[in-house]
Design an enzyme around this catalytic site. Structure first.
Site, PDB file in Angstrom:
ATOM      1  CG  ASP A 263      62.934  14.401  67.262  1.00 33.73           C
ATOM      2  OD1 ASP A 263      62.899  13.386  66.820  1.00 33.73           O
ATOM      3  OD2 ASP A 263      61.524  14.905  67.210  1.00 33.73           O
ATOM      4  CD  GLU A 300      65.472  12.893  63.525  1.00 31.98           C
ATOM      5  OE1 GLU A 300      64.869  11.883  63.105  1.00 31.98           O
ATOM      6  OE2 GLU A 300      64.618  13.630  64.294  1.00 31.98           O
TER       7      GLU A 300
END
Lengths: 589, 589
Positions: A263, A300
């Site tokens: 993330d 990400e």
């Protein structure tokens, strides 16, 4: 940093092959650390670099325990299970006791990944790993090859997207805990599905976060939008780095996870000579060498900086792939979606063509939104290194009402968007339910117990959408109904247009998997021709054996396009979304 | 970023060859910008990216001027001269009008730099560039090849080390302004001396800092110990980067500066794909290609990260060299200096040997002081890339009383420390006055006018040395006497031991310049043997033609060392600091 143990987990409570426990916890400033389990109070012995350790037969798998650090009773930062939630005791788990039956499994090539992002709590009625397992045949039938599970690390309560997790090693108890996770991965592998797990290393959640009591896990050198930044380069960082590297290794080794989706790595600030992401890559490579298995790391990242996915030898961090939100933004604007917020940087169809060609729409141009020149070139980067989508949890859920594309775009436009993703040279990703044009929203929900925090989240959410209040109230993130409303409706895919959309997706996916020119992720064998006036893009992709031509019409009207070709080798129609069978107006010639 | 103009300065007020002025200032949020000079009020015209510009014949070199930004009268951020100080108007300067006579000058090889760091205000009685110019013959006679001038960018008042500068383009008025600086560099070049200028790009000073009124020069993403961090990667950073790149180019191109010493680059935080330091390197390379001249970039950096000095092709930032404070720390502890603060990480003689071998004492070991593994390997890095010293402005001046080595170490130890620096394969640097064992201190001084700031600096200074108050009061940084006491005493080098030390330095420098094995900066042709019990180091350095053996005795007693050798090629004594002529106890055999 001390040499990382690649083969075994070393933090928290672990069992050797004789079921003897090794206890190890980092608490550099503590003067006394004990382990409490049942009636036993075991004093840990101080080690080098702030660790406290003990070998003992006094704790067995299934026992709950606390650490007591200078008199303060705390759960284990490396806990594998929090049976009573984030504020309760930890439970000892023997990760090696699971009976794996996936020995035949082989992680597919990354280029063959067709990804399905899902949220465990809302994917199925059950809202747990078992619920996912029951749908695996459905997913296989759909044609996807990898599920991507939103974060499962223990969070407060039982309703959360997962980004408020506070026990990176503990699998959410309400989802089924670590054994449930192992069971799910085993089942996926036996059915032929790879598993990507979403992990969060840029911050830890606000509730149940006891890390500060143990050591300097955080630094105030940097900020994140979600709380204190993890200490990857400040005093004490060696042990924090070890903790997260060990977390990576655990998921891949002990849970047989095929790939991690990390993330928001742009929020991982690290000025060390070797960036933590590179150190993670290098350790995963060591693990792979030792185990003979392949694992992928997917970031990400919103920095449009190829360094993250360039190989280490080229000065990169060596990640295998990254998400490309900009493909989504360009596609959405091309589809006629709104153009406020970060969409202001995207002009629609020309930028979509740009995304097909460069991955990063911004690869060195000035960005009005960011007010700076933004992005690097992507020459030499293979298409399989970019994950693209027309929807994902963020793009849906970070809307005030969490509307999916089904609520925002016509049926025809939804079909076009699906096609636009699937014909790209990139890795396609679906967000659960998009394949049947799910109508339920995916909203932001939490189940904190800290009243002040609940209010803060509510207020924050309202403030974020202050400009939109005319269009309705932001749903209450803490309300059970917000969570329940976000669940997929599994009745839909059997009905009317939803069933049709499902079949449409199946057909598209099958084309992607079977047509050589679509299977390829080489970005060189592709041409992109955009006509802004007509709002059309013509894409050609080819291999030695095949050339495919894709016509994308983003305008509201039927159009004729000159596609060239010659009489000796006339084009053959592979697929036509405008055909009546797909609820289209009329088939093209 | 817009393409940088390599050939001309573009910011502020500049004159073309017809003495016509081009005015250009960045004020992205302003609605009106005017230039006021004499009675003229000239309205600037808004350009792309927040610039305001005008071509005009209404301002001439020598005129003072203000910018008026939305009604607020302000000096020019790119001012070349502040004749009335930091709060006054700017003065237009035609940088091209200076009559250079250094066409024959050629920047020496970096390996031939013997650096002399000086502070303009305290180096000479005059305290200005003229005062330096008058000493150039002295410096030539001493044998040094490059002077390094502490920062000269306009600071508040006329007493400051230079790190509180707030006009990076303006040369301190009390030092002689830009023309004085050009005159000094011209004189240096004509006498055969290179000029290194110390520049500060990690922060700007606290008083007279009007940058925030013009644009987002700062970011709150990062902190520095000295104030707001410069915005190198946040919204608006393109223009801030351009500003500092232009500053680099100006010093090298318009002031003929040979090398820049960049202050504390570890505090320059930049997560852009291309670090600002790399972008600076690349622009300096362009300038060199265009001008045919050579320039060097030297970083002060405490990260022990070879990335800063690795070439761009190897993923580095491409700086030519960096300061090595750790050589100093190890040397100082070996010499018997105190071991508190950052010295706690250094064990003395073994770490000094380590510094000779690796440059970075910490090149991958755990540092107790930093509480983390610290530093990278330095394999493949040439010795000329490391600048070493036994004293510098920081190491002297950041002591509470600013004592130089002369006040802390015996005459014999001072000689040993000087030798230790000079025989290394690195670039040696002296701090002004050390060559005659100057006894005046070099203390911290300022001449702010903001009363609150003065008090804050006083308090900060006292707090910094709270533990040492038993040993005396910290001198008042604002007092004129603190500045005056820090001036060199030019009577000393003619007297007794001071004269002797001066001659000792001259001899050492001449050995360094003349002996092939000392001239070389290759780190491979060197062996280092340390005896911790005896407190001795034996260093051998060699070329094809010569082998030198250096015996360093850090103990308090005379020692016999077995230096091997054979009868066919007996060692010949080059230099002996223990000889009576150097006030030593007795010559070695």
């Amino acid at each position: 940093m001390a040499k990382q143990n690649i083969i075994n987990r070393t933090l928290g409570v672990n069992f050797n092959n004789d079921k003897f426990a090794t206890v190890n916890v980092w608490a550099p400033d503590a003067t006394e650390v004990t382990l409490q389990t049942g009636n036993a109070h075991l004093t840990l012995i101080k080690q080098e670099r702030g660790y406290w350790a003990l070998d003992t037969d006094k704790i067995k798998a299934g026992d709950t325990y606390w650490f007591k650090v200078d008199g303060k009773q705390l759960p284990d930062p490396a806990s594998l299970l929090q049976p009573e939630g984030v504020h309760g005791p930890s439970e000892a788990v023997d990760l090696k006791s699971f009976n794996w039956t996936d020995q035949q499994w082989k992680n597919p090539l990354l280029a063959d990944y067709i990804i399905y992002e899902l949220h465990t709590g809302t994917f199925s009625a059950e809202g747990n790993f078992k619920g996912i397992e029951e749908k695996l045949d459905y997913l296989i039938d759909l044609g996807i090859t990898a599920i991507e599970i939103m974060p499962v690390s223990q969070f407060p309560g039982d309703r959360n997207w997962g980004y408020d997790g506070v026990f990176p090693f503990a699998t959410q108890n309400s989802y089924g805990g670590p054994q449930g996770m192992q069971q799910l991965v085993n089942a996926c592998h036996n059915k032929g599905l790879a598993v990507i797990l979403d992990v969060v290393y840029n911050h830890l959640g606000p509730e149940g976060n006891y890390f500060g009591r143990f050591g300097p896990y955080f630094t105030d050198k940097y900020h994140t939008p979600w709380g204190a930044a993890i200490n990857f380069d400040d005093a004490g960082c060696d042990e924090v780095r070890r903790y997260f590297i060990e977390n990576v290794l655990m998921w891949l080794r002990d849970f047989h996870i095929d790939a991690l989706r990390m993330d928001a790595v742009h929020a991982i600030r690290d000025f060390s000579p070797v960036h933590i992401l590179q150190e993670i890559t290098e350790h995963v490579a060591q693990l792979a060498q030792q185990s003979g298995k392949t694992h992928y790391l997917i970031a990400e990242c919103d920095l449009n900086d190829a360094r993250y996915i360039n190989p280490v030898q080229k000065g990169g961090y060596g990640f295998d792939a990254q998400w490309i939100d900009e493909f989504h933004h360009a596609l959405r604007v091309a589809a006629g979606g709104e153009r406020n917020g970060y969409y202001t940087d995207f002009n629609g169809i020309a930028d979509l063509a740009n995304a097909y060609q460069n991955g990063y729409v911004y690869h060195g141009q000035y960005s009005e939104q960011r007010q700076k020149t933004f992005g690097t070139k992507t020459d030499g980067i293979n298409g399989r290194q970019f994950v693209v989508f027309s929807q994902n949890h963020d793009q849906v859920g970070n809307r005030m009402l969490g509307e999916r594309s089904s609520q925002l775009f016509s049926f025809g436009m939804q079909k076009l968007m699906a096609g636009a993703v699937m014909i790209s040279p990139f890795l396609p990703m679906l967000f659960m339910g998009e394949e049947w044009s799910e109508t339920n929203p995916f909203q932001f929900f939490v189940s904190h117990t800290d009243k002040k925090l609940i209010e803060a989240v509510r207020k924050g959410r309202k403030a974020e959408f202050a400009d939109f209040h005319a269009e309705g109230e932001a749903p209450d993130p803490q309300a059970v109904s917000t969570f329940e409303n976000s669940k997929l409706n599994w009745a839909l895919p059997h009905q009317g247009q939803h069933l049709l959309m499902l079949n449409y997706y199946k057909t598209l996916i099958s084309l992607k998997k079977q047509q050589p020119a679509f299977k390829k992720t080489d970005r060189n064998n592709m041409s992109v021709k955009v006509d802004e006036a007509a709002q059309t893009i013509i894409i050609q992709r080819w291999t030695d054996e095949q050339r495919v031509l894709c016509l994308l019409n983003f305008s509201k009207k039927d159009q004729e396009l000159n596609i060239g070709g010659n009489n000796n080798q006339p084009w053959q129609k592979l697929f036509d979304s405008a055909e009546p069978k797909w609820n289209g107006p009329v088939a093209s010639p």
